[in-house]
Design an enzyme around this catalytic site. Structure first.
Site, mmCIF file in Angstrom:
data_model
loop_
_atom_site.group_PDB
_atom_site.id
_atom_site.type_symbol
_atom_site.label_atom_id
_atom_site.label_comp_id
_atom_site.label_asym_id
_atom_site.label_seq_id
_atom_site.Cartn_x
_atom_site.Cartn_y
_atom_site.Cartn_z
ATOM 1 N N HIS A 268 0.878 -1.182 0.000
ATOM 2 C CA HIS A 268 0.000 0.000 0.000
ATOM 3 C C HIS A 268 0.913 1.229 0.000
ATOM 4 O O HIS A 268 1.728 1.373 -0.914
ATOM 5 C CB HIS A 268 -0.918 -0.105 1.221
ATOM 6 C CG HIS A 268 -2.079 0.837 1.249
ATOM 7 N ND1 HIS A 268 -2.436 1.632 0.200
ATOM 8 C CD2 HIS A 268 -2.990 1.111 2.233
ATOM 9 C CE1 HIS A 268 -3.502 2.348 0.527
ATOM 10 N NE2 HIS A 268 -3.850 2.058 1.766
ATOM 11 N N HIS A 309 -2.208 -1.742 -9.954
ATOM 12 C CA HIS A 309 -3.184 -1.169 -9.033
ATOM 13 C C HIS A 309 -4.440 -2.012 -9.071
ATOM 14 O O HIS A 309 -4.823 -2.506 -10.129
ATOM 15 C CB HIS A 309 -3.513 0.278 -9.431
ATOM 16 C CG HIS A 309 -4.084 1.052 -8.305
ATOM 17 N ND1 HIS A 309 -5.409 0.979 -7.968
ATOM 18 C CD2 HIS A 309 -3.513 1.886 -7.398
ATOM 19 C CE1 HIS A 309 -5.626 1.741 -6.919
ATOM 20 N NE2 HIS A 309 -4.497 2.296 -6.553
ATOM 21 N N ASP A 365 2.817 5.792 -6.514
ATOM 22 C CA ASP A 365 4.047 5.643 -5.732
ATOM 23 C C ASP A 365 5.308 5.563 -6.575
ATOM 24 O O ASP A 365 6.413 5.637 -6.036
ATOM 25 C CB ASP A 365 3.967 4.372 -4.872
ATOM 26 C CG ASP A 365 3.019 4.563 -3.710
ATOM 27 O OD1 ASP A 365 3.011 5.668 -3.155
ATOM 28 O OD2 ASP A 365 2.293 3.621 -3.373
HETATM 29 N N1 ACO Z 1 5.112 -6.348 -10.776
HETATM 30 C C1 ACO Z 1 5.030 -7.534 -11.421
HETATM 31 N N2 ACO Z 1 3.906 -8.248 -11.556
HETATM 32 C C2 ACO Z 1 2.795 -7.754 -10.980
HETATM 33 C C3 ACO Z 1 2.790 -6.522 -10.285
HETATM 34 C C4 ACO Z 1 4.004 -5.817 -10.197
HETATM 35 N N3 ACO Z 1 4.053 -4.646 -9.561
HETATM 36 N N4 ACO Z 1 1.543 -6.273 -9.828
HETATM 37 C C5 ACO Z 1 0.790 -7.309 -10.221
HETATM 38 N N5 ACO Z 1 1.554 -8.205 -10.921
HETATM 39 C C6 ACO Z 1 1.077 -9.429 -11.567
HETATM 40 C C7 ACO Z 1 0.720 -10.492 -10.540
HETATM 41 O O1 ACO Z 1 1.828 -11.324 -10.236
HETATM 42 C C8 ACO Z 1 -0.377 -11.210 -11.273
HETATM 43 O O2 ACO Z 1 0.217 -12.024 -12.259
HETATM 44 P P1 ACO Z 1 -0.437 -13.473 -12.620
HETATM 45 O O3 ACO Z 1 -1.786 -13.143 -13.199
HETATM 46 O O4 ACO Z 1 0.517 -14.052 -13.592
HETATM 47 O O5 ACO Z 1 -0.516 -14.234 -11.334
HETATM 48 C C9 ACO Z 1 -1.119 -10.121 -12.010
HETATM 49 O O6 ACO Z 1 -0.149 -9.108 -12.238
HETATM 50 C C10 ACO Z 1 -2.314 -9.548 -11.258
HETATM 51 O O7 ACO Z 1 -1.847 -9.018 -10.014
HETATM 52 P P2 ACO Z 1 -2.620 -9.117 -8.660
HETATM 53 O O8 ACO Z 1 -1.614 -9.296 -7.555
HETATM 54 O O9 ACO Z 1 -3.731 -10.120 -8.758
HETATM 55 O O10 ACO Z 1 -3.262 -7.684 -8.583
HETATM 56 P P3 ACO Z 1 -3.909 -7.031 -7.295
HETATM 57 O O11 ACO Z 1 -4.988 -6.121 -7.774
HETATM 58 O O12 ACO Z 1 -4.270 -8.040 -6.267
HETATM 59 O O13 ACO Z 1 -2.697 -6.173 -6.674
HETATM 60 C C11 ACO Z 1 -1.202 -4.440 -6.208
HETATM 61 C C12 ACO Z 1 -2.550 -4.816 -6.804
HETATM 62 C C13 ACO Z 1 -1.115 -4.918 -4.740
HETATM 63 C C14 ACO Z 1 -1.084 -2.921 -6.193
HETATM 64 C C15 ACO Z 1 -0.076 -5.085 -7.057
HETATM 65 O O14 ACO Z 1 -0.147 -4.613 -8.374
HETATM 66 C C16 ACO Z 1 1.303 -4.823 -6.465
HETATM 67 O O15 ACO Z 1 1.737 -5.570 -5.569
HETATM 68 N N6 ACO Z 1 2.018 -3.758 -6.942
HETATM 69 C C17 ACO Z 1 3.319 -3.420 -6.390
HETATM 70 C C18 ACO Z 1 3.155 -2.674 -5.079
HETATM 71 C C19 ACO Z 1 2.671 -1.265 -5.274
HETATM 72 O O16 ACO Z 1 3.174 -0.519 -6.107
HETATM 73 N N7 ACO Z 1 1.681 -0.881 -4.443
HETATM 74 C C20 ACO Z 1 1.135 0.466 -4.466
HETATM 75 C C21 ACO Z 1 -0.286 0.446 -4.874
HETATM 76 S S1 ACO Z 1 -0.901 2.080 -5.010
HETATM 77 C C22 ACO Z 1 -1.201 2.552 -3.439
HETATM 78 O O17 ACO Z 1 -1.394 1.802 -2.521
HETATM 79 C C23 ACO Z 1 -1.202 3.949 -3.216
#
Ligand code: ACO
Length: 430
Positions: A268, A309, A365
């Site tokens: 987050h 996101h 971010d």
């Molecule tokens: N890098 C690489 N792969 C990713 C990333 C990433 N940043 N984010 C998602 N993926 C991939 C997942 O591994 C998944 O792949 P798969 O389908 O092969 O299993 C797919 O994309 C879908 O991702 P989910 O984890 O299901 O997406 P979710 O909506 O649950 O997660 C989140 C969203 C937590 C923001 C995620 O994208 C992440 O961890 N990002 C990195 C952390 C980040 O930048 N957080 C800030 C969010 S903005 C905020 O809070 C203000």
């Protein structure tokens, strides 16, 4: 006209049901009537992580994740970032309308005159070790405010709620600045009413010695804009935490503490800190392709932090605006040496099939950490800055939840998958 209902046939029993649809939702409580037999509890919705469950009706923030739209109370984020200021946006988020000139002056005055904290808050913060994470200090100190203002428990009184919300907006920058000075081993600087909201925060962070501190107007405006961009984001993890804890009717300081601790997590608000760690780890622009390879091959083990996101499946509109702020800040501070790595990561990721097919775009971010670093903040402080921006959202959502007649104490159900009934075994027989 088509009926706003959903017809369901339960193939276990052959029975059919008609469930009303309202505001694009069915009430999962309406599923409870669907039973396999008389003893059955009734059908529930199963939705870990709230992937497709609305837990409230809210009039504060509208997001269209596919189109990259973000609005506070109907005003587009782009217009607010360009034409408004943080206190005005806080007022809008909390009250539903932009303030008139008089209302804006009164709000600024009252916030400015509540910025001091009790001297014992200072002593409390002194108790932390020199290397305490500033988010732990912020969360603990905001929680401690509930002990300083016991009347905050009076959550049914709108006037008491208003005063506590003002207190939080006014005092959080003071607490945040004290946590910064604590880590630096510098004396705390008291608030100064001569400055603007953001100017006062900058002075409490930077002032050394007795001479007046001159606020850099470009950095002041940049931080103000960053706070606006973070001010609310509907039902994200920290806001949901604030609402859920607040639904127990605890005081708002305790409820907002839940929001702060949720924000601390690396998935987050902690992501901006994680972005900088990632850029440090990559080290040089020439290593970017190897890192991308590692992300793609790692089955989610290594993530491209600052990308992806839950709701934005196109470019995060805040990320676009933040890039503009970054240019203005770097003009003052000089270029952040990690910027070239970040730009190269973004360039590759926006073309690469792995990221494109998963709709992974830079989020808020990705660039905010680079800006904060250029402004001289250590990386463990970035999430504190995020928290200062998000505060109006947390308290407005808390207030909205309390006055919503449909809301009760939050209490999700579970589907039990553990052992069946069994007899206790004495330790000698195990
Ligand atoms: N890098 C690489 N792969 C990713 C990333 C990433 N940043 N984010 C998602 N993926 C991939 C997942 O591994 C998944 O792949 P798969 O389908 O092969 O299993 C797919 O994309 C879908 O991702 P989910 O984890 O299901 O997406 P979710 O909506 O649950 O997660 C989140 C969203 C937590 C923001 C995620 O994208 C992440 O961890 N990002 C990195 C952390 C980040 O930048 N957080 C800030 C969010 S903005 C905020 O809070 C203000």
């Amino acid at each position: 006209m088509a009926k706003e209902t959903l017809s369901i046939t339960d193939n276990r029993t052959g029975k059919s049901y008609e469930i009303p649809i309202q505001d694009g939702c069915v009430k999962t409580a309406d599923l409870r009537q669907i039973k396999a037999n008389e003893q059955d509890f009734g059908l529930m919705g199963y939705d870990p992580a709230f992937l497709n469950t609305a837990n409230c009706k809210s009039a504060i923030t509208f997001i269209d994740g596919d189109k990259g739209i973000l609005e506070y109370r109907g005003y587009p984020i782009e217009q607010l970032a360009e034409k408004s200021n943080f206190l005005e946006v806080a007022y809008l988020i909390m009250n539903g309308e932009l303030p008139t000139k008089k209302e804006a002056e009164d709000f600024t005055h009252v916030v400015t005159h509540h910025t001091y904290v009790h001297e014992n808050v200072k002593s409390f913060m002194d108790g932390f070790r020199y290397d305490a994470h500033p988010m732990s200090m912020l969360a603990s100190t905001v929680a401690a405010l509930s002990a300083f203002y016991p009347e905050a428990k009076n959550i049914k009184d709108p006037e008491s709620r208003r005063i506590q919300m003002i207190r939080m907006i006014a005092k959080m920058p003071t607490i945040a600045a004290f946590s910064f000075r604590h880590a630096m081993g510098l004396p705390y600087v008291y608030p100064d009413n001569e400055y603007s909201y953001v100017g006062n925060f900058l002075a409490m962070i930077r002032k050394i010695g007795t001479s007046g501190y001159k606020v850099n107007p470009v950095l002041e405006k940049a931080l103000d804009t960053l706070f606006i961009l973070h001010a609310d984001h509907e039902q994200n993890c920290s806001t949901t935490a604030t609402r859920i804890v607040g639904s127990s009717q605890v005081d708002p300081f305790s409820a907002v503490t839940a929001g702060i601790t949720a924000l601390y997590g690396p998935l987050h608000g902690g992501a901006n800190e994680a972005v900088l760690r990632m850029l440090r780890g990559i080290g040089h622009i020439s290593k970017v392709p190897d890192f991308i390879k590692e992300v793609k091959g790692g089955q989610g083990e290594t993530k491209l932090m600052g990308f992806g996101h839950r709701v934005y499946k196109s470019y995060d509109p805040r990320a676009k605006l933040i890039k503009r702020v970054a240019d203005q800040v770097f003009e003052q501070t000089g270029l952040n040496p990690k910027l070239d790595i970040a730009l190269e990561l973004e360039r590759i990721a926006l073309e690469d099939e792995y990221f494109v097919s998963r709709k992974l775009y830079p989020n808020v971010d990705f660039y905010s950490g680079l800006i904060y670093q250029a402004m001289g903040y250590p990386s463990d402080y970035f999430t504190v800055l995020f928290a200062l921006g998000r505060l109006p959202g947390w308290i407005a959502q808390w207030n909205e939840m309390l006055i919503d007649p449909e809301q009760k104490i939050s209490r999700p159900l579970q589907t039990y998958v553990g052992e069946g009934l069994r007899d206790f075994v004495p330790i000698s027989d195990r």
